[in-house]
Design an enzyme around this catalytic site. Structure first.
Site, PDB file in Angstrom:
ATOM      1  N   ASP A 286       0.813  -1.216   0.000  1.00  0.00           N
ATOM      2  CA  ASP A 286       0.000   0.000   0.000  1.00  0.00           C
ATOM      3  C   ASP A 286       0.847   1.267   0.000  1.00  0.00           C
ATOM      4  OD1 ASP A 286      -2.564  -0.636  -0.439  1.00  0.00           O
ATOM      5  OD2 ASP A 286      -3.234  -0.623   1.643  1.00  0.00           O
TER       6      ASP A 286
ATOM      7  N   ASP B  92     -11.766  -7.175   9.869  1.00  0.00           N
ATOM      8  CA  ASP B  92     -11.658  -8.637   9.904  1.00  0.00           C
ATOM      9  C   ASP B  92     -12.806  -9.267  10.698  1.00  0.00           C
ATOM     10  OD1 ASP B  92     -10.632  -7.314  12.056  1.00  0.00           O
ATOM     11  OD2 ASP B  92      -8.843  -8.522  12.278  1.00  0.00           O
TER      12      ASP B  92
HETATM   13  O1  LIG Z   1      -3.832   0.900   4.613  1.00  0.00           O
HETATM   14  C1  LIG Z   1      -3.365  -0.147   5.101  1.00  0.00           C
HETATM   15  C2  LIG Z   1      -3.163  -0.341   6.475  1.00  0.00           C
HETATM   16  C3  LIG Z   1      -2.639  -1.543   6.919  1.00  0.00           C
HETATM   17  N1  LIG Z   1      -2.305  -2.513   6.037  1.00  0.00           N
HETATM   18  C4  LIG Z   1      -1.730  -3.798   6.513  1.00  0.00           C
HETATM   19  O2  LIG Z   1      -2.629  -4.432   7.401  1.00  0.00           O
HETATM   20  C5  LIG Z   1      -1.934  -5.190   8.357  1.00  0.00           C
HETATM   21  C6  LIG Z   1      -2.462  -4.920   9.758  1.00  0.00           C
HETATM   22  O3  LIG Z   1      -2.296  -3.604  10.094  1.00  0.00           O
HETATM   23  P1  LIG Z   1      -1.630  -3.124  11.489  1.00  0.00           P
HETATM   24  O4  LIG Z   1      -1.541  -1.652  11.439  1.00  0.00           O
HETATM   25  O5  LIG Z   1      -0.414  -3.930  11.741  1.00  0.00           O
HETATM   26  O6  LIG Z   1      -2.777  -3.489  12.509  1.00  0.00           O
HETATM   27  P2  LIG Z   1      -2.790  -4.420  13.817  1.00  0.00           P
HETATM   28  O7  LIG Z   1      -3.568  -3.696  14.852  1.00  0.00           O
HETATM   29  O8  LIG Z   1      -1.462  -4.938  14.166  1.00  0.00           O
HETATM   30  O9  LIG Z   1      -3.646  -5.588  13.184  1.00  0.00           O
HETATM   31  C7  LIG Z   1      -4.568  -6.434  13.798  1.00  0.00           C
HETATM   32  O10 LIG Z   1      -5.874  -5.886  13.815  1.00  0.00           O
HETATM   33  C8  LIG Z   1      -6.373  -5.486  12.523  1.00  0.00           C
HETATM   34  C9  LIG Z   1      -7.772  -4.951  12.725  1.00  0.00           C
HETATM   35  O11 LIG Z   1      -8.584  -5.828  13.414  1.00  0.00           O
HETATM   36  C10 LIG Z   1      -6.336  -6.647  11.534  1.00  0.00           C
HETATM   37  O12 LIG Z   1      -6.656  -6.185  10.259  1.00  0.00           O
HETATM   38  C11 LIG Z   1      -4.942  -7.254  11.503  1.00  0.00           C
HETATM   39  O13 LIG Z   1      -4.882  -8.338  10.631  1.00  0.00           O
HETATM   40  C12 LIG Z   1      -4.561  -7.665  12.902  1.00  0.00           C
HETATM   41  O14 LIG Z   1      -3.275  -8.241  12.916  1.00  0.00           O
HETATM   42  C13 LIG Z   1      -0.445  -4.865   8.199  1.00  0.00           C
HETATM   43  O15 LIG Z   1       0.199  -5.918   7.540  1.00  0.00           O
HETATM   44  C14 LIG Z   1      -0.460  -3.611   7.338  1.00  0.00           C
HETATM   45  O16 LIG Z   1       0.654  -3.554   6.504  1.00  0.00           O
HETATM   46  C15 LIG Z   1      -2.521  -2.350   4.679  1.00  0.00           C
HETATM   47  O17 LIG Z   1      -2.218  -3.216   3.868  1.00  0.00           O
HETATM   48  N2  LIG Z   1      -3.050  -1.155   4.235  1.00  0.00           N
END
Ligand SMILES: O=c1ccn([C@@H]2O[C@H](COP(=O)(O)OP(=O)(O)O[C@H]3O[C@H](CO)[C@@H](O)[C@H](O)[C@H]3O)[C@@H](O)[C@H]2O)c(=O)[nH]1
Ligand SMILES: [Mn+2]
Length: 574
Positions: free
Chosen positions: A139, A445
């Site tokens: 992204d 999710d």
């Molecule tokens: O615009 C975006 C924002 C994030 N991501 C990806 O989404 C994933 C999760 O994002 P992160 O910011 O790491 O969120 P977390 O809070 O760590 O994520 C947890 O919580 C999120 C919301 O419930 C879920 O989507 C994730 O899978 C889960 O691991 C990462 O690989 C990011 O690279 C994208 O691809 N595009």
């Protein structure tokens, strides 16, 4: 619990259930006694005391209600065990194509060298490589990440045969070389190849890290023609779609050093324009769904965050046991593995290991066939994720999938599928509403998983002894608070929406699952009674007033004699 000799998995109930039920009944009696006491002893001598008493009573009522909700997942947790040998015996020759979706969004916060360890661990799964496709959605649209992926593809040619030869676990090179592997000098052949492989890996990481520190890829390193897609005026928020099929086909370029096929590898940076909303990860997942449907179209999709590597090379086969089971397989929409982290500090001060959720609540929800989709470490049936409703007669076409093409015709394919990743593709469609990941929610999710349950699909939770995935969790108080705030808000939003499991869910899914989902939906609301409970009793205690029965009174009630005047029993419900 349930198993027949033909089943591909076995389900066991948790041990000691009768004891737990006895314990829960005892707690229930305690709760009722407190409520009774509160109701029959309202102090009326001063209005502020009455107010404090009523506030505490309200909090206790709330906690009692919440405690009952939690019983839905504590009552009967279940655990599964898979039989991979049976799967291979029966379906070894017709295993389905599996598409892996990895999402990354920022080369600074998510260093490409670490993301490549995730990519390599996915490429190295113990699974027929011609049936495996790895998609990286970037992204940030960063040429740094693209460069890292080109490097990873070259390294994979050596890494995958090495993994196969020595049965390497885990198959993330970073974890294997720096976290897991205990070097034993007694095995000389391993140690020599081990050192060579480690040197090769470190050299690659140094190249990637060097480029990342420079902030751009030097001209001499832009060997892949794909770099021409990066123009000088593009930014991460404003650029055209870039799709690069790095590995496909059956020619020499797609083979490892031993002449075996490598998995397909595809890089995708969807179109970004400042005036269009991109719906974060959900938006990128939907682009991945569409683009992959034209390139490989695997009926099974594995979705992982970029920091979450595969720690167990058998996870695909384990998950397939649920989809291929003759009795239950046809209704399985997704199989979720727990979210585990390998950077948790020793004392885990902020409870980031999610033990209660992983060990108790997921298995509890599983007993209602309603395990949550938690965004990473999840295997989906493509059709279920794309919005198909479950119907009894539906027969999955496990054989479907697109045959591998030569990389030359892949460049034609790249152009052909480009429009699927454009900003405007979803206008006036049901994407994000009824198809693919749902938009407009901080926990897309959870909402998407719930929607699949509402569509009639069941889910399973699997937590094998060797952890399937390990990621990077929050370690500081600030990171923890940000994450829990996001999760609480998102789940609360679902609870108040038209998809509310508490208000409307019982019409579509089991009541126990509605209660289970509501535990998370009400996290945010819990903060008020918790605050009340934390503030009022100590404040009054400072003024010498206790809101709890004195031990003497309790003892008198039980017709025993007690004289400890100052002793109080703090009756906490949580
Ligand atoms: O615009 C975006 C924002 C994030 N991501 C990806 O989404 C994933 C999760 O994002 P992160 O910011 O790491 O969120 P977390 O809070 O760590 O994520 C947890 O919580 C999120 C919301 O419930 C879920 O989507 C994730 O899978 C889960 O691991 C990462 O690989 C990011 O690279 C994208 O691809 N595009
Ligand atoms: Mn994360």
């Amino acid at each position: 619990m349930s198993t027949s000799s033909s089943s591909l998995f076995k389900t066991n109930g948790a041990k000691g259930r009768s004891l737990y039920k006895l314990y829960a009944s005892f707690i229930l009696v305690c709760i009722l006694s407190i409520l009774f006491y509160r109701l029959t002893h309202i102090p009326l001598e001063h209005y502020s005391l009455t107010f404090a008493w009523i506030s505490l009573f309200a909090s206790e009522l709330w906690f009692s209600f919440y405690w009952i909700l939690t019983q839905s997942v504590r009552w009967n947790p279940i655990y599964h065990q898979t039989f991979k040998e049976r799967l291979l015996q029966r379906h070894g020759n017709e295993l389905p194509m599996v598409d892996v979706f990895i999402c990354t969004a920022d080369p600074v916060a998510e260093p490409p060298s670490l993301v490549m360890s995730t990519v390599l661990s996915m490429m190295a799964y113990d699974y027929p490589k011609e049936k495996l496709s790895v998609y990286l959605s970037d992204d940030a649209g960063s040429e740094l990440t693209f460069y890292a992926l080109c490097e990873a593809c070259k390294f994979a040619k050596h890494w995958i045969p090495f993994c196969n030869k020595f049965d390497v676990e885990p198959r993330s090179p970073n974890a294997f070389f720096f976290k897991a592997y205990h070097f034993s000098s007694s095995n000389l052949s391993i140690s020599k190849e081990w050192s060579q492989m480690k040197d090769m890996y470190e050299a690659m990481i140094n190249r990637i890290d060097f480029v990342v520190t420079q902030g751009k890829v030097p001209q001499e390193l832009k060997q892949h023609q794909g770099f021409s897609k990066w123009t000088s005026n593009m930014t991460s928020r404003n650029h055209d779609t870039i799709i690069q099929i790095l590995i496909d086909g059956n020619d020499e370029k797609s083979m490892d050093v031993e002449g075996n096929l490598l998995p397909r590898v595809i890089y995708i940076a969807r179109e970004k324009r400042p005036q269009h909303h991109h719906n974060f990860k959900a938006g990128s997942m939907n682009v991945l769904l569409r683009v992959s449907s034209q390139i490989s179209n695997g009926p099974i999709i594995l979705n992982v965050d970029c920091d979450m590597y595969s720690n167990n090379s058998q996870s695909i086969k384990d998950a397939l046991c649920f989809f291929f089971d003759e009795e239950k397989g046809h209704e399985t929409g997704f199989v979720q593995y727990p979210q585990n982290y390998d950077n948790i500090t020793k004392n885990d001060l902020y409870d980031n290991s999610l033990k209660v959720i992983n060990k108790a609540e997921h298995p509890g929800l599983d007993s209602w066939e309603g395990t949550l989709y938690i965004g990473t470490g999840c295997f989906h049936r493509r059709e279920a994720l794309q919005g198909r409703k479950y119907s009894k007669g539906y027969i999955e076409d496990w054989k479907r999938g697109v045959d591998r093409k030569s990389v030359d015709s892949a460049s034609v394919l790249e152009e052909k599928v480009k429009h699927l990743a454009s900003c405007t593709y979803e206008f006036n469609t049901l994407w994000g509403k009824e198809i693919g990941l749902r938009y407009g929610c901080a926990v897309e999710d959870i909402l998407t998983g719930l929607a699949m349950h509402y569509n009639g699909w069941k889910s399973k939770f699997l937590d094998p002894e060797r952890k399937a995935f390990l990621g990077v969790g929050p370690t500081t108080l600030e990171q923890t608070l940000i994450q829990f705030k996001r999760w609480s808000e998102g789940n609360f939003q679902i609870l108040l929406s038209k998809n509310s499991p508490l208000l409307f869910g019982y019409q579509k899914i089991k009541f126990g699952a509605c209660m289970g989902y509501s535990i998370y939906g009400l996290w945010a609301v819990n903060s008020f009674p918790t605050l009340t409970y934390l503030l009022i009793p100590p404040l009054l205690l400072l003024n010498g007033i206790s809101l709890f029965p004195k031990l003497q009174r309790v003892v008198e009630c039980t017709k025993d004699v007690g004289h400890e005047k100052n002793n109080i029993i703090p009756l906490c419900l949580n």
